[in-house]
Design an enzyme around this catalytic site. Sequence first.
Site, PDB file in Angstrom:
ATOM      1  N   CYS A 196      11.365  -6.143   5.531  1.00  0.00           N
ATOM      2  CA  CYS A 196      10.298  -7.301   5.569  1.00  0.00           C
ATOM      3  C   CYS A 196      11.124  -8.420   6.224  1.00  0.00           C
ATOM      4  CB  CYS A 196       9.833  -7.538   4.188  1.00  0.00           C
ATOM      5  SG  CYS A 196       8.545  -6.291   4.001  1.00  0.00           S
ATOM      6  N   VAL A 219       0.959  -1.228  -0.138  1.00  0.00           N
ATOM      7  CA  VAL A 219       0.045   0.247   0.138  1.00  0.00           C
ATOM      8  C   VAL A 219       0.858   1.203  -0.067  1.00  0.00           C
ATOM      9  CG1 VAL A 219      -1.882   1.276   1.269  1.00  0.00           C
ATOM     10  CG2 VAL A 219      -1.968  -1.341   1.273  1.00  0.00           C
ATOM     11  N   GLU A 220       1.063   1.868  -1.176  1.00  0.00           N
ATOM     12  CA  GLU A 220       2.044   2.987  -1.197  1.00  0.00           C
ATOM     13  C   GLU A 220       1.433   4.285  -0.593  1.00  0.00           C
ATOM     14  OE1 GLU A 220       3.385   2.648  -5.363  1.00  0.00           O
ATOM     15  OE2 GLU A 220       4.645   0.913  -4.597  1.00  0.00           O
ATOM     16  N   CYS A 280       5.124  -2.410   2.763  1.00  0.00           N
ATOM     17  CA  CYS A 280       5.119  -3.504   1.813  1.00  0.00           C
ATOM     18  C   CYS A 280       4.185  -4.828   2.118  1.00  0.00           C
ATOM     19  CB  CYS A 280       6.638  -4.347   2.197  1.00  0.00           C
ATOM     20  SG  CYS A 280       7.842  -3.445   1.640  1.00  0.00           S
ATOM     21  N   GLU A 314       4.365  -7.887   2.614  1.00  0.00           N
ATOM     22  CA  GLU A 314       4.782  -9.002   3.634  1.00  0.00           C
ATOM     23  C   GLU A 314       4.240  -8.422   5.150  1.00  0.00           C
ATOM     24  OE1 GLU A 314       6.566  -7.734   1.157  1.00  0.00           O
ATOM     25  OE2 GLU A 314       8.141  -9.369   0.721  1.00  0.00           O
ATOM     26  N   CYS A 322      12.269  -7.545   0.732  1.00  0.00           N
ATOM     27  CA  CYS A 322      13.065  -6.449   1.048  1.00  0.00           C
ATOM     28  C   CYS A 322      13.832  -6.719   2.548  1.00  0.00           C
ATOM     29  CB  CYS A 322      12.820  -5.066   1.090  1.00  0.00           C
ATOM     30  SG  CYS A 322      11.446  -4.607   2.511  1.00  0.00           S
TER      31      CYS A 322
END
Length: 159
Positions: A113, A61-62, A71, A73, A110
């Site tokens: 995460c 969700v940006e 992110c 995850e 990443c």
Amino acid sequence: MPTHQFTYTELTSDKELDSPYFDLLSEAKRITENAYAPYSNFKVGCAVLLQNGIVVPGVNVENASYPVGICAERSALSAALSAYPSEKIRAIAITYQSPKGDNNTPAFPCGMCRQFILECEYKNMQPIPLILGASTGIVYLIETAQHLLPFGFGPNDLK
Ligand code: THU
């Protein structure tokens, strides 16, 4: 000289997965479409399989203020822990849709995460296997989050 290495499984296709993992990755692929990624157009989906059989989805969700985004995850694991704090996590599947179109190489979580998944694994008191797949092609199976973050910082460091 000390060395650190780990073994992982590379499958040529998701068709080689056993049914719970195949279903989990399919669910991650399905929900990837729900990602809110208007800035990167890189959509990520994560599906968390709980011991009780429930699958909890999460997507990235940006945000216009870029660092505020989350992110897939961390989104999925936070939702799973919020709704089912006592339920063990059996596995997580992660996939993505690239703005460049179909891809056949999985993307790895990443660093942030990896740290987050590792904390969930400590809480879980059992390894969390990761299933990583792209839209098609090879699939990686990683036995435990620890393999993705060797020498990770954890609760024991705070004792
Ligand atoms: N992203 C994830 O959802 N998971 C990762 O492990 C790597 C990156 C998202 C964050 C951002 O919305 C987009 O992918 C591009 O970085």
